[in-house]
Design an enzyme around this catalytic site. Structure first.
Site, PDB file in Angstrom:
ATOM      1  N   ASP A  19       0.791  -1.140  -0.048  1.00 57.79           N
ATOM      2  CA  ASP A  19      -0.120   0.047  -0.129  1.00 57.79           C
ATOM      3  C   ASP A  19       0.899   1.317  -0.025  1.00 57.79           C
ATOM      4  OD1 ASP A  19      -2.538   1.703   0.106  1.00 57.79           O
ATOM      5  OD2 ASP A  19      -1.708   1.904   2.370  1.00 57.79           O
ATOM      6  N   SER A  20       0.211   2.495  -0.271  1.00 60.81           N
ATOM      7  CA  SER A  20       1.023   3.688   0.058  1.00 60.81           C
ATOM      8  C   SER A  20       1.524   4.004   1.206  1.00 60.81           C
ATOM      9  CB  SER A  20       0.131   4.644  -0.622  1.00 60.81           C
ATOM     10  OG  SER A  20      -1.114   4.753   0.149  1.00 60.81           O
ATOM     11  N   TYR A  51      -0.810   8.417  -2.565  1.00 69.12           N
ATOM     12  CA  TYR A  51      -1.037   7.724  -4.113  1.00 69.12           C
ATOM     13  C   TYR A  51      -1.918   8.749  -4.584  1.00 69.12           C
ATOM     14  CZ  TYR A  51       2.685   4.149  -3.726  1.00 69.12           C
ATOM     15  OH  TYR A  51       3.926   3.341  -3.668  1.00 69.12           O
ATOM     16  N   GLY A  52      -3.110   8.789  -3.957  1.00 70.80           N
ATOM     17  CA  GLY A  52      -4.332   9.325  -4.288  1.00 70.80           C
ATOM     18  C   GLY A  52      -4.440  10.524  -5.170  1.00 70.80           C
ATOM     19  N   CYS A  82      -3.999  -1.092  -1.842  1.00 67.64           N
ATOM     20  CA  CYS A  82      -4.117   0.381  -2.089  1.00 67.64           C
ATOM     21  C   CYS A  82      -5.433   0.395  -3.001  1.00 67.64           C
ATOM     22  CB  CYS A  82      -2.942   1.062  -2.488  1.00 67.64           C
ATOM     23  SG  CYS A  82      -3.133   2.905  -2.974  1.00 67.64           S
ATOM     24  N   GLU A 161      -5.683   9.255   9.806  1.00 61.90           N
ATOM     25  CA  GLU A 161      -4.367   9.080  10.408  1.00 61.90           C
ATOM     26  C   GLU A 161      -4.015   9.707  11.462  1.00 61.90           C
ATOM     27  OE1 GLU A 161      -1.185   9.053   7.518  1.00 61.90           O
ATOM     28  OE2 GLU A 161      -2.329   7.781   6.216  1.00 61.90           O
ATOM     29  N   CYS A 193     -11.667   3.025  -0.245  1.00 65.10           N
ATOM     30  CA  CYS A 193     -10.032   3.555   0.123  1.00 65.10           C
ATOM     31  C   CYS A 193      -9.679   2.802   1.327  1.00 65.10           C
ATOM     32  CB  CYS A 193     -10.221   5.015   0.220  1.00 65.10           C
ATOM     33  SG  CYS A 193      -8.566   5.831   1.156  1.00 65.10           S
ATOM     34  N   THR A 194      -8.223   2.476   1.489  1.00 69.79           N
ATOM     35  CA  THR A 194      -7.911   1.797   2.655  1.00 69.79           C
ATOM     36  C   THR A 194      -8.135   2.272   3.825  1.00 69.79           C
ATOM     37  OG1 THR A 194      -5.790   3.116   2.178  1.00 69.79           O
ATOM     38  CG2 THR A 194      -5.778   0.666   1.358  1.00 69.79           C
ATOM     39  N   HIS A 195      -8.323   3.443   4.045  1.00 71.44           N
ATOM     40  CA  HIS A 195      -8.641   4.011   5.386  1.00 71.44           C
ATOM     41  C   HIS A 195     -10.059   4.317   5.765  1.00 71.44           C
ATOM     42  CE1 HIS A 195      -4.672   5.724   4.363  1.00 71.44           C
ATOM     43  NE2 HIS A 195      -4.478   6.474   5.467  1.00 71.44           N
TER      44      HIS A 195
END
Ligand code: DGL
Length: 278
Positions: A19-20, A51-52, A82, A161, A193-195
């Site tokens: 992932d980023s 990366y987005g 990602c 984050e 999105c991963t988050h």
């Protein structure tokens, strides 16, 4: 006999996940839950995140470097955790590989197409993921008549984050981002999105209980499990000493804190590497 030994060696190899940055740990978490016996080598590109907002060609170049690194770790299969890299790079890098590789977009899109009742699906993600329109394309491969509405939510990543998951600021930002989707009558929303799976309860509260939230991280872990079974690559044998190995391209401190926060087991050490050397 030789072939048999080779296959069992392959089965004991780890899964490579990248992932980023820290976000892909939501995918690692699901893999740990669904297939706890599988060893994992994770790379988070913390020096080059996000990366987005980067271009397709940059993401493809980064993904190639990371895959070269993961191959040095002897991985048997790769998961692009990602969403942005899955959307931009998966088709490109798959052609160059002789081991299985999957991304998170297709598993998420397939499930959304299956669960929607009214054929109106929303997707939230980074600018890159939404701009790529890959979720829409895959849903349209399955059901061309479905309506797919995309919305990028770039502030979600830094909010997660900061660990501001249920904060009034996050709720305000989410209400603004989701307003249009709320009014559009979608009954399914992909957390693309991963988050975003970590914002599930905030997003769920705003969208209401009639909207089904799809978590591509969860669907990807299930898809990985059946892929490993199909390819005869499911782990067999004693638990290895270094079952989980984490690598990042910047200082590991912040990454390790995030890992401790979201993973069921995160006692593995994180090492910093020079990814541009691969
Ligand atoms: N991991 C990215 C994704 O899922 C989000 C963070 C970034 O922009 O790099 O698209």
């Amino acid at each position: 006999m030789e072939e048999c030994r080779n296959q069992s060696g392959k089965r004991q190899a780890p899964i490579g996940v990248f992932d980023s940055g820290v976000g892909g740990l939501t995918v690692v978490r699901e893999i740990m839950r669904q297939i706890p016996e599988e060893p994992i080598v994770y790379f988070g590109d913390t020096a080059r995140v996000p990366y987005g907002s980067k271009s397709r060609s940059t993401i493809i170049r980064y993904s190639r470097q990371i895959i070269r690194f993961l191959r040095t770790q002897g991985v048997k299969a790769i998961v692009i955790a990602c969403n942005t890299a899955s959307a931009y790079a998966l088709d490109e890098v798959r052609k160059e590989l002789d081991i299985p590789i999957i991304g998170v977009v297709r598993p998420g899109a397939k499930v959304a197409a299956k669960v929607t009742q009214n054929g109106k699906i929303g997707v939230i993600g980074t600018e890159g993921t939404i701009h790529s329109r890959l979720y829409t394309e895959i849903i349209h491969e399955i059901r061309p008549e479905y309506e797919v509405l995309g919305r990028s939510c770039p502030l979600f990543v830094p909010l997660v984050e900061e660990q501001w998951l249920k904060d009034p600021v996050t709720e305000e930002v989410a209400s603004r981002y989701l307003k249009e989707l709320q009014d559009s009558g979608i009954d399914t929303l992909i957390l693309g999105c991963t988050h975003y799976p970590l914002l599930r309860s905030t997003v769920g509260k705003i969208m209401g209980e009639k909207v089904t939230l799809v978590n591509p991280a969860y669907e990807t872990a299930l898809e990985l499990k059946s892929l490993l079974q199909k390819e005869d690559l499911s782990y067999e044998g004693e638990e290895p000493a270094d079952k989980y190995r984490f690598f990042v391209s910047d200082d590991p401190t912040k990454f390790q804190k995030f890992a401790e926060w979201i993973l069921p087991c995160s006692d593995a050490e994180t090492k910093q590497i020079r990814i541009d050397e691969y």
